[in-house]
Motif scaffolding. Structure first.
Motif, short mmCIF file in Angstrom:
data_model
loop_
_atom_site.label_atom_id
_atom_site.label_comp_id
_atom_site.label_asym_id
_atom_site.label_seq_id
_atom_site.Cartn_x
_atom_site.Cartn_y
_atom_site.Cartn_z
N ALA A 1 5.22 14.00 3.36
CA ALA A 1 3.78 13.72 3.38
C ALA A 1 2.98 14.94 2.94
O ALA A 1 1.85 14.82 2.44
N THR A 2 3.56 16.13 3.08
CA THR A 2 2.85 17.36 2.75
C THR A 2 2.52 17.45 1.26
O THR A 2 1.41 17.83 0.88
N SER A 3 3.47 17.09 0.41
CA SER A 3 3.24 17.18 -1.04
C SER A 3 2.11 16.28 -1.49
O SER A 3 1.28 16.66 -2.32
N ILE A 4 2.06 15.06 -0.94
CA ILE A 4 0.99 14.14 -1.30
C ILE A 4 -0.36 14.68 -0.86
O ILE A 4 -1.34 14.61 -1.60
N ARG A 5 -0.41 15.24 0.34
CA ARG A 5 -1.66 15.82 0.83
C ARG A 5 -2.12 16.96 -0.05
O ARG A 5 -3.32 17.09 -0.36
N ARG A 6 -1.19 17.82 -0.47
CA ARG A 6 -1.57 18.96 -1.31
C ARG A 6 -2.06 18.51 -2.68
O ARG A 6 -3.01 19.07 -3.22
N LEU A 7 -1.40 17.50 -3.24
CA LEU A 7 -1.83 16.98 -4.53
C LEU A 7 -3.22 16.36 -4.42
O LEU A 7 -4.10 16.62 -5.26
N GLU A 8 -3.44 15.56 -3.40
CA GLU A 8 -4.75 14.93 -3.21
C GLU A 8 -5.83 15.96 -2.91
O GLU A 8 -6.97 15.84 -3.38
N SER A 9 -5.48 16.98 -2.15
CA SER A 9 -6.43 18.05 -1.83
C SER A 9 -6.86 18.80 -3.08
O SER A 9 -8.04 19.10 -3.28
N LEU A 10 -5.88 19.11 -3.95
CA LEU A 10 -6.20 19.82 -5.19
C LEU A 10 -7.07 18.96 -6.09
O LEU A 10 -8.07 19.44 -6.65
N ARG A 11 -6.74 17.70 -6.25
CA ARG A 11 -7.55 16.82 -7.09
C ARG A 11 -8.96 16.65 -6.52
O ARG A 11 -9.93 16.59 -7.27
N SER A 12 -9.06 16.59 -5.21
CA SER A 12 -10.38 16.48 -4.58
C SER A 12 -11.22 17.73 -4.84
O SER A 12 -12.42 17.63 -5.13
N GLU A 13 -10.57 18.89 -4.76
CA GLU A 13 -11.30 20.14 -5.00
C GLU A 13 -11.73 20.25 -6.46
O GLU A 13 -12.84 20.68 -6.76
N ILE A 14 -10.86 19.85 -7.36
CA ILE A 14 -11.20 19.87 -8.79
C ILE A 14 -12.36 18.92 -9.06
O ILE A 14 -13.30 19.23 -9.81
N SER A 15 -12.31 17.72 -8.46
CA SER A 15 -13.38 16.74 -8.63
C SER A 15 -14.71 17.28 -8.11
O SER A 15 -15.75 17.10 -8.73
N LYS A 16 -14.66 17.97 -6.97
CA LYS A 16 -15.88 18.54 -6.40
C LYS A 16 -16.44 19.62 -7.30
O LYS A 16 -17.65 19.71 -7.52
N MET A 17 -15.55 20.44 -7.87
CA MET A 17 -15.99 21.49 -8.80
C MET A 17 -16.70 20.87 -10.00
O MET A 17 -17.74 21.37 -10.45
N THR A 18 -16.13 19.79 -10.52
CA THR A 18 -16.70 19.14 -11.70
C THR A 18 -18.05 18.51 -11.38
O THR A 18 -19.02 18.65 -12.13
N ASN A 19 -18.13 17.81 -10.26
CA ASN A 19 -19.36 17.13 -9.88
C ASN A 19 -20.49 18.09 -9.58
O ASN A 19 -21.66 17.79 -9.81
N ASP A 20 -20.15 19.23 -9.03
CA ASP A 20 -21.17 20.21 -8.67
C ASP A 20 -21.57 21.11 -9.83
O ASP A 20 -22.46 21.95 -9.70
N ASN A 21 -20.85 20.93 -10.98
CA ASN A 21 -21.16 21.74 -12.18
C ASN A 21 -21.08 23.24 -11.90
O ASN A 21 -21.87 24.02 -12.40
N HIS A 22 -20.10 23.62 -11.08
CA HIS A 22 -19.93 25.04 -10.78
C HIS A 22 -18.57 25.54 -11.29
O HIS A 22 -18.05 26.55 -10.80
N SER A 23 -18.01 24.88 -12.26
CA SER A 23 -16.67 25.23 -12.70
C SER A 23 -16.56 26.66 -13.23
O SER A 23 -15.56 27.34 -13.04
N SER A 24 -17.59 27.12 -13.88
CA SER A 24 -17.50 28.43 -14.51
C SER A 24 -17.43 29.56 -13.50
O SER A 24 -16.90 30.62 -13.78
N GLY A 25 -17.92 29.33 -12.29
CA GLY A 25 -17.91 30.41 -11.32
C GLY A 25 -17.01 30.15 -10.13
O GLY A 25 -16.83 31.01 -9.28
N HIS A 26 -16.43 28.98 -10.07
CA HIS A 26 -15.61 28.61 -8.92
C HIS A 26 -14.16 28.52 -9.35
O HIS A 26 -13.84 27.85 -10.31
#
Length: 276
Positions: A98-123
């Motif tokens: 279950a750990t691998s799935i959580r880490r994959l989902e967590s990373l994708r969630s963080e990437i999605s948040k970075m994209t939506n917040d338009n802070h990719s260049s500094g985050h």
């Protein structure tokens, strides 16, 4: 009856010869690929990589393992150039992981948040802070769960039976469902039956079945059990390690030109300074 048995014997002999010739040809092709490092130049390297023009993306299958294996694999995927050329990616995880799935989902969630917040260049995403700005992963298709071939700490004797069960379970997944052009693995026991079926699909012409194996970052002087098995079988197109010390290991001594030292997690300044 004698004539029938003779024809049967000839048919079996012919079949064995054809299979043997096919195996030899594919293994020679794989060995040539390792020596020329074609897969590395096409896929991984920021330093050597060139954009490859393809008519369609490479069907990619990735095996995630428990603990550090998943973290290392996510690092690796974030470092791939031209990610759209390797999409969508199908993932395989052990049904108890279950750990691998959580880490994959967590990373994708963080990437999605970075994209939506338009802070990719500094985050910078924590999981891949050593690589690129902004961080991203190739598009994801499905996550498949399979029984483990070998649990951590499991005896070698009992792992024979669990590996056989896992192999039968994963046959349909590799040969019919995903048919990968490229398999990327980094050492968990789960990946061994997947690699064998991927090679088998290549023999049958079902898929391209190229295999990239990345040894674990914690392996400095000796190969993992999975690494030793895959190296002895000779079915890996690209064999990557993180430490140049591994080139002196007795298992690979004399074949250093077939192994790539991956400059991924930290810069091995002394080694790469001599290579440039």
């Amino acid at each position: 009856e004698s004539a029938t048995m003779e024809r049967f014997f000839i048919a079996i002999t012919s079949f064995v010869i054809i299979v043997a010739v096919r195996v030899i040809l594919v293994l020679r092709q794989i060995k040539s690929s390792r020596r020329n490092k074609r897969s590395y130049n096409m896929i991984m390297s920021r330093k050597y990589g060139q954009r490859t023009i393809r008519k369609q993306p490479i069907k990619t299958l990735v095996v995630l393992g428990s603990g550090g294996h998943t973290t290392e694999m996510l690092h690796l995927l974030c470092s791939i150039k031209n990610q759209n050329d390797f999409s969508p990616i199908n993932y395989i995880v052990a049904e108890t992981d279950a750990t691998s799935i959580r880490r994959l989902e967590s990373l994708r969630s963080e990437i999605s948040k970075m994209t939506n917040d338009n802070h990719s260049s500094g985050h910078v995403c924590r999981i891949a802070s050593h690589y690129i700005h902004p961080v991203n992963l190739p598009p994801q298709a499905c996550v498949y769960k399979i029984p483990r071939a070998r649990e951590v700490g499991q005896s070698y004797l009992s792992s024979i039976f669990t590996t056989l069960y896992s192999m039968f379970y994963t046959a349909r997944l590799v040969l019919l469902t995903t048919r990968p052009d490229l398999l990327i693995i980094n050492g968990p026991g789960t990946c061994l039956p997947i690699a064998l079926w991927c090679f088998f699909s290549r023999l049958l012409g079902v898929s391209c079945g190229n295999i990239i194996f990345v040894e674990s970052f914690c392996r400095v002087q000796s190969l993992s059990l999975t690494g030793k098995v895959l190296w002895k079988l000779g079915i890996v197109d690209l064999f990557l390690v993180h430490w140049p010390e591994l080139l002196k290991n007795k298992d690979v001594r004399g074949h250093e030109e077939e192994i790539v030292v991956l400059d991924a997690f930290i810069r091995h300044d002394d080694y790469f300074k001599n290579k440039t």
